[in-house]
Design a protein around this motif. Sequence first.
Motif, PDB file in Angstrom:
ATOM      1  N   VAL A   5       1.680   7.579   5.298  1.00  0.00           N
ATOM      2  CA  VAL A   5       2.111   8.968   5.172  1.00  0.00           C
ATOM      3  C   VAL A   5       2.011   9.377   3.710  1.00  0.00           C
ATOM      4  O   VAL A   5       2.444   8.622   2.833  1.00  0.00           O
ATOM      5  CB  VAL A   5       3.587   9.099   5.622  1.00  0.00           C
ATOM      6  N   THR A   6       1.482  10.567   3.443  1.00  0.00           N
ATOM      7  CA  THR A   6       1.478  11.034   2.052  1.00  0.00           C
ATOM      8  C   THR A   6       2.795  11.761   1.754  1.00  0.00           C
ATOM      9  O   THR A   6       3.235  12.617   2.522  1.00  0.00           O
ATOM     10  CB  THR A   6       0.300  11.975   1.757  1.00  0.00           C
ATOM     11  N   GLY A   7       3.412  11.399   0.640  1.00  0.00           N
ATOM     12  CA  GLY A   7       4.682  12.004   0.231  1.00  0.00           C
ATOM     13  C   GLY A   7       5.810  10.994   0.374  1.00  0.00           C
ATOM     14  O   GLY A   7       5.769  10.127   1.259  1.00  0.00           O
ATOM     15  N   LYS A   8       6.773  11.110  -0.539  1.00  0.00           N
ATOM     16  CA  LYS A   8       7.912  10.185  -0.490  1.00  0.00           C
ATOM     17  C   LYS A   8       9.246  10.920  -0.394  1.00  0.00           C
ATOM     18  O   LYS A   8      10.212  10.381   0.104  1.00  0.00           O
ATOM     19  CB  LYS A   8       7.931   9.315  -1.757  1.00  0.00           C
ATOM     20  N   THR A   9       9.270  12.154  -0.897  1.00  0.00           N
ATOM     21  CA  THR A   9      10.571  12.819  -1.057  1.00  0.00           C
ATOM     22  C   THR A   9      10.738  14.082  -0.214  1.00  0.00           C
ATOM     23  O   THR A   9      11.833  14.604  -0.131  1.00  0.00           O
ATOM     24  CB  THR A   9      10.758  13.248  -2.529  1.00  0.00           C
ATOM     25  N   GLY A  10       9.675  14.585   0.396  1.00  0.00           N
ATOM     26  CA  GLY A  10       9.746  15.880   1.095  1.00  0.00           C
ATOM     27  C   GLY A  10      10.616  15.805   2.345  1.00  0.00           C
ATOM     28  O   GLY A  10      10.985  14.728   2.812  1.00  0.00           O
ATOM     29  N   GLN A  11      10.938  16.980   2.878  1.00  0.00           N
ATOM     30  CA  GLN A  11      11.802  17.068   4.064  1.00  0.00           C
ATOM     31  C   GLN A  11      11.215  16.308   5.251  1.00  0.00           C
ATOM     32  O   GLN A  11      11.899  15.525   5.909  1.00  0.00           O
ATOM     33  CB  GLN A  11      11.944  18.507   4.540  1.00  0.00           C
ATOM     34  N   ILE A  30       3.609   7.049   0.813  1.00  0.00           N
ATOM     35  CA  ILE A  30       3.037   6.864  -0.525  1.00  0.00           C
ATOM     36  C   ILE A  30       2.936   8.219  -1.224  1.00  0.00           C
ATOM     37  O   ILE A  30       2.428   9.185  -0.659  1.00  0.00           O
ATOM     38  CB  ILE A  30       1.673   6.114  -0.443  1.00  0.00           C
ATOM     39  N   GLY A  31       3.507   8.289  -2.424  1.00  0.00           N
ATOM     40  CA  GLY A  31       3.503   9.551  -3.159  1.00  0.00           C
ATOM     41  C   GLY A  31       3.418   9.290  -4.650  1.00  0.00           C
ATOM     42  O   GLY A  31       3.013   8.193  -5.069  1.00  0.00           O
ATOM     43  N   ARG A  32       3.825  10.293  -5.417  1.00  0.00           N
ATOM     44  CA  ARG A  32       3.788  10.106  -6.859  1.00  0.00           C
ATOM     45  C   ARG A  32       4.798   9.036  -7.275  1.00  0.00           C
ATOM     46  O   ARG A  32       5.880   9.008  -6.694  1.00  0.00           O
ATOM     47  CB  ARG A  32       4.093  11.438  -7.548  1.00  0.00           C
ATOM     48  N   PRO A  33       4.518   8.146  -8.220  1.00  0.00           N
ATOM     49  CA  PRO A  33       3.315   8.114  -9.053  1.00  0.00           C
ATOM     50  C   PRO A  33       2.163   7.286  -8.476  1.00  0.00           C
ATOM     51  O   PRO A  33       1.105   7.229  -9.096  1.00  0.00           O
ATOM     52  CB  PRO A  33       3.825   7.466 -10.353  1.00  0.00           C
ATOM     53  N   GLU A  34       2.348   6.656  -7.312  1.00  0.00           N
ATOM     54  CA  GLU A  34       1.272   5.765  -6.810  1.00  0.00           C
ATOM     55  C   GLU A  34       0.007   6.566  -6.481  1.00  0.00           C
ATOM     56  O   GLU A  34      -1.104   6.110  -6.736  1.00  0.00           O
ATOM     57  CB  GLU A  34       1.719   5.002  -5.558  1.00  0.00           C
ATOM     58  N   GLU A  44      -8.664   7.051  -2.848  1.00  0.00           N
ATOM     59  CA  GLU A  44      -9.285   6.107  -1.921  1.00  0.00           C
ATOM     60  C   GLU A  44      -8.769   4.675  -2.080  1.00  0.00           C
ATOM     61  O   GLU A  44      -8.361   4.046  -1.090  1.00  0.00           O
ATOM     62  CB  GLU A  44     -10.804   6.136  -2.089  1.00  0.00           C
ATOM     63  N   ALA A  45      -8.760   4.163  -3.317  1.00  0.00           N
ATOM     64  CA  ALA A  45      -8.397   2.742  -3.512  1.00  0.00           C
ATOM     65  C   ALA A  45      -6.971   2.445  -3.033  1.00  0.00           C
ATOM     66  O   ALA A  45      -6.783   1.528  -2.223  1.00  0.00           O
ATOM     67  CB  ALA A  45      -8.599   2.354  -4.973  1.00  0.00           C
ATOM     68  N   PRO A  46      -5.954   3.207  -3.467  1.00  0.00           N
ATOM     69  CA  PRO A  46      -4.602   2.849  -3.013  1.00  0.00           C
ATOM     70  C   PRO A  46      -4.398   3.021  -1.504  1.00  0.00           C
ATOM     71  O   PRO A  46      -3.701   2.225  -0.883  1.00  0.00           O
ATOM     72  CB  PRO A  46      -3.680   3.806  -3.789  1.00  0.00           C
ATOM     73  N   ILE A  47      -5.060   4.009  -0.913  1.00  0.00           N
ATOM     74  CA  ILE A  47      -4.858   4.209   0.537  1.00  0.00           C
ATOM     75  C   ILE A  47      -5.595   3.120   1.316  1.00  0.00           C
ATOM     76  O   ILE A  47      -5.059   2.540   2.262  1.00  0.00           O
ATOM     77  CB  ILE A  47      -5.333   5.615   0.972  1.00  0.00           C
ATOM     78  N   ARG A  48      -6.814   2.834   0.894  1.00  0.00           N
ATOM     79  CA  ARG A  48      -7.574   1.808   1.602  1.00  0.00           C
ATOM     80  C   ARG A  48      -6.853   0.452   1.538  1.00  0.00           C
ATOM     81  O   ARG A  48      -6.825  -0.301   2.518  1.00  0.00           O
ATOM     82  CB  ARG A  48      -8.975   1.695   1.009  1.00  0.00           C
ATOM     83  N   ALA A  49      -6.228   0.178   0.375  1.00  0.00           N
ATOM     84  CA  ALA A  49      -5.520  -1.101   0.198  1.00  0.00           C
ATOM     85  C   ALA A  49      -4.374  -1.255   1.207  1.00  0.00           C
ATOM     86  O   ALA A  49      -3.975  -2.367   1.525  1.00  0.00           O
ATOM     87  CB  ALA A  49      -4.974  -1.199  -1.226  1.00  0.00           C
ATOM     88  N   LEU A  50      -3.865  -0.139   1.714  1.00  0.00           N
ATOM     89  CA  LEU A  50      -2.740  -0.206   2.662  1.00  0.00           C
ATOM     90  C   LEU A  50      -3.197  -0.473   4.095  1.00  0.00           C
ATOM     91  O   LEU A  50      -2.370  -0.676   4.981  1.00  0.00           O
ATOM     92  CB  LEU A  50      -1.929   1.106   2.608  1.00  0.00           C
TER      93      LEU A  50
END
Length: 296
Positions: A5-11, A30-34, A44-50
């Motif tokens: 999922v993109t975002g860490k803090t949103g509603q 996964i969100g900022r700062p990652e 691409e790299a951080p998402i693919r790694a997951l």
Amino acid sequence: MRIVVTGKTGQVVQALRAAGETAGAELVCIGRPEIDLSQPLTLEAPIRALRPDVIVSVAAYTAVDKAEDEAQLAQVVNGDAPGALARIAAERNIPILHLSTDYVFPGDKAGVYVETDATGPLNVYGRTKLSGEQQVARATANHVILRTSWVYAPYGRNFVTTMLGLADTLDEVRVVADQQGCPTYAPEIANALLVVARRVVDDGSPELRGVFHLTGQGETSWASFAEAIFAGSVARGGKAVTVHPIASADYPAAARRPTNSRMSGEKLSKIYDLRLNPWHLSLDDCLTRLIGLPRG
Ligand SMILES: NC(=O)c1ccc[n+]([C@@H]2O[C@H](COP(=O)([O-])OP(=O)(O)OC[C@H]3O[C@@H](n4cnc5c(N)ncnc54)[C@H](OP(=O)(O)O)[C@@H]3O)[C@@H](O)[C@H]2O)c1
């Protein structure tokens, strides 16, 4: 099933975390700062790694008025980044779910909006979110775009928490009465996203793909929504606040908003057998979580 999922803090992300625990889904938010959606080439790299089984694109530039002055940034975050995420999904041959908005519509329709209605956003935020829809759809057919509206939750900054905050200092508020829409409760969005994610991972049928509307049942205006919030608060021992309905023209804002952004959830109900609760029932749950059960 691993859901990235993109975002860490949103509603919606907070609601997804809670719902994911209950549903036993493996959720990686996964969100900022990652990751920074304003830098689509770095995703691409951080998402693919997951190694996701499905990507759920939730994070967005959501400051509707500020977007009028930051159109370039909003376009990259809301338009180009979802396109990049969809290309990553396409390369991995996995589905992507993408949250969009009622603000893709111009608001001049007499009835409720259905998925096939023509879009025509009135503001920068709506234009950039529409661009996100288009870029996702171009990148992969294996997508589900879910347009939601008037999102609120017991946490984060939203209309409900804002109104209750105003009640601390004010006895009366002026609220816009000539915009109609469907309030949608983030915990119910989260439950629906988990159901849709499971289905599209398990089932490649084309009818499960495409654009869907995901909104609370029923409709209201901001002023009537505010009245319901204060009535619910009073029932729980809170202070009475008078709502004075006003016209949008009397509440100057940088971004124009659609007069009518009511959306039909019929397609989601028919294809996925999913319908959210009537908005006033969901509001009741939200107020109970925020304040407690009604007295008496
Ligand atoms: N709120 C509504 O009424 C509404 C209505 C219709 C549709 N939607 C859509 O529903 C989705 C969820 O909305 P929401 O209300 O849950 O959002 P929200 O509470 O405003 O949260 C937005 C999230 O996006 C993240 N974000 C913003 N810019 C980013 C960037 N450059 N890189 C990485 N993350 C970034 C924020 O992270 P930080 O904490 O780091 O800032 C935050 O986690 C969005 O796609 C929105 O367009 C919302």
